[in-house]
Design a protein around this motif. Structure first.
Motif, short mmCIF file in Angstrom:
data_model
loop_
_atom_site.label_atom_id
_atom_site.label_comp_id
_atom_site.label_asym_id
_atom_site.label_seq_id
_atom_site.Cartn_x
_atom_site.Cartn_y
_atom_site.Cartn_z
N ALA A 1 1.85 6.63 -6.96
CA ALA A 1 0.84 7.60 -7.36
C ALA A 1 1.35 9.02 -7.15
CB ALA A 1 -0.45 7.37 -6.59
N GLN A 2 2.03 9.24 -6.04
CA GLN A 2 2.58 10.57 -5.74
C GLN A 2 3.68 10.92 -6.74
OE1 GLN A 2 4.13 10.81 -1.76
NE2 GLN A 2 4.31 13.03 -1.82
N ILE A 3 4.53 9.95 -7.07
CA ILE A 3 5.59 10.18 -8.06
C ILE A 3 4.98 10.53 -9.41
CG2 ILE A 3 7.37 8.99 -9.42
CD1 ILE A 3 8.07 7.46 -6.81
N ALA A 4 3.96 9.81 -9.83
CA ALA A 4 3.32 10.08 -11.11
C ALA A 4 2.72 11.48 -11.15
CB ALA A 4 2.25 9.03 -11.40
N GLN A 5 2.11 11.89 -10.05
CA GLN A 5 1.48 13.21 -9.98
C GLN A 5 2.53 14.32 -10.07
OE1 GLN A 5 -0.68 13.90 -6.37
NE2 GLN A 5 -1.65 15.76 -7.14
N LYS B 1 0.83 -1.21 0.00
CA LYS B 1 0.00 0.00 0.00
C LYS B 1 0.86 1.25 0.00
CE LYS B 1 -4.16 -1.78 2.23
NZ LYS B 1 -5.04 -1.70 3.39
N GLN B 2 1.95 1.23 0.79
CA GLN B 2 2.86 2.38 0.82
C GLN B 2 3.50 2.59 -0.55
OE1 GLN B 2 5.69 1.69 3.95
NE2 GLN B 2 4.19 2.02 5.59
N ARG B 3 3.91 1.47 -1.17
CA ARG B 3 4.53 1.58 -2.50
C ARG B 3 3.55 2.15 -3.50
NH1 ARG B 3 6.16 -3.73 -5.50
NH2 ARG B 3 3.90 -3.74 -5.75
N GLU B 4 2.30 1.69 -3.49
CA GLU B 4 1.30 2.20 -4.42
C GLU B 4 1.03 3.67 -4.19
OE1 GLU B 4 -2.01 -0.41 -3.78
OE2 GLU B 4 -1.13 -2.03 -4.99
N ALA B 5 1.00 4.09 -2.93
CA ALA B 5 0.80 5.51 -2.62
C ALA B 5 1.97 6.34 -3.12
CB ALA B 5 0.60 5.70 -1.11
N LEU B 6 3.20 5.83 -2.94
CA LEU B 6 4.38 6.55 -3.42
C LEU B 6 4.41 6.61 -4.95
CD1 LEU B 6 7.20 5.31 -1.03
CD2 LEU B 6 6.35 7.64 -1.27
N ARG C 1 5.55 14.07 -11.30
CA ARG C 1 6.18 14.01 -12.62
C ARG C 1 5.30 14.72 -13.64
NH1 ARG C 1 6.73 11.14 -17.37
NH2 ARG C 1 8.87 10.80 -18.04
N GLN C 2 4.00 14.47 -13.60
CA GLN C 2 3.08 15.11 -14.53
C GLN C 2 3.11 16.63 -14.39
OE1 GLN C 2 1.70 13.21 -16.72
NE2 GLN C 2 0.48 14.75 -17.76
N THR C 3 3.18 17.11 -13.16
CA THR C 3 3.25 18.55 -12.91
C THR C 3 4.54 19.13 -13.47
OG1 THR C 3 1.95 18.27 -10.90
CG2 THR C 3 3.18 20.32 -11.10
N LYS C 4 5.67 18.44 -13.21
CA LYS C 4 6.97 18.91 -13.71
C LYS C 4 7.00 18.91 -15.24
CE LYS C 4 9.21 19.57 -9.86
NZ LYS C 4 9.80 20.85 -9.49
N LEU C 5 6.43 17.87 -15.86
CA LEU C 5 6.40 17.82 -17.32
C LEU C 5 5.57 18.96 -17.89
CD1 LEU C 5 6.01 14.02 -18.14
CD2 LEU C 5 7.93 15.50 -18.68
#
Length: 98
Positions: A16-20, A9-14, A22-26
């Motif tokens: 999702a946070q990484i993807a979000q 669950k922690q990995r999935e939350a991380l 990354r999308q903002t930075k892109l």
């Protein structure tokens, strides 16, 4: 100690946070690039180099050696390097010299 389910669950939350993030930075990076392109009137060729990439774009042929032999019937050529093609193999090569 955490259980396997908690760690997943922690990995999935991380992830999702990484993807979000990354999308903002892109989105920010794309916005900056578009602003620079518009400001300076740049083209894709200006940025990525266009026809100046690699020997194929410069007009270099696939084979750097000039052909020495030509089959008059088909127009095929051979440089005299490597294994002889079937149309010249076992024949007198003098009749095929270019």
């Amino acid at each position: 100690m955490s259980t396997l389910a908690e760690l997943i669950k922690q990995r999935e939350a991380l992830e999702a946070q990484i993807a979000q993030v990354r999308q903002t930075k892109l989105a920010d990076a794309i916005g900056k690039v578009r602003a620079l392109v518009a400001e300076y009137g740049l083209t894709a060729e200006d940025i990525f180099g266009g026809s100046k990439r690699g020997p194929k774009a410069a007009g270099a042929s696939k084979n750097p050696f000039a052909p020495k032999y030509r089959d008059a019937a088909t127009g095929h050529t051979w440089t005299g390097r490597g294994k002889a093609p079937k149309w010249i193999d076992g024949k007198d090569r003098a009749q095929f010299v270019i």
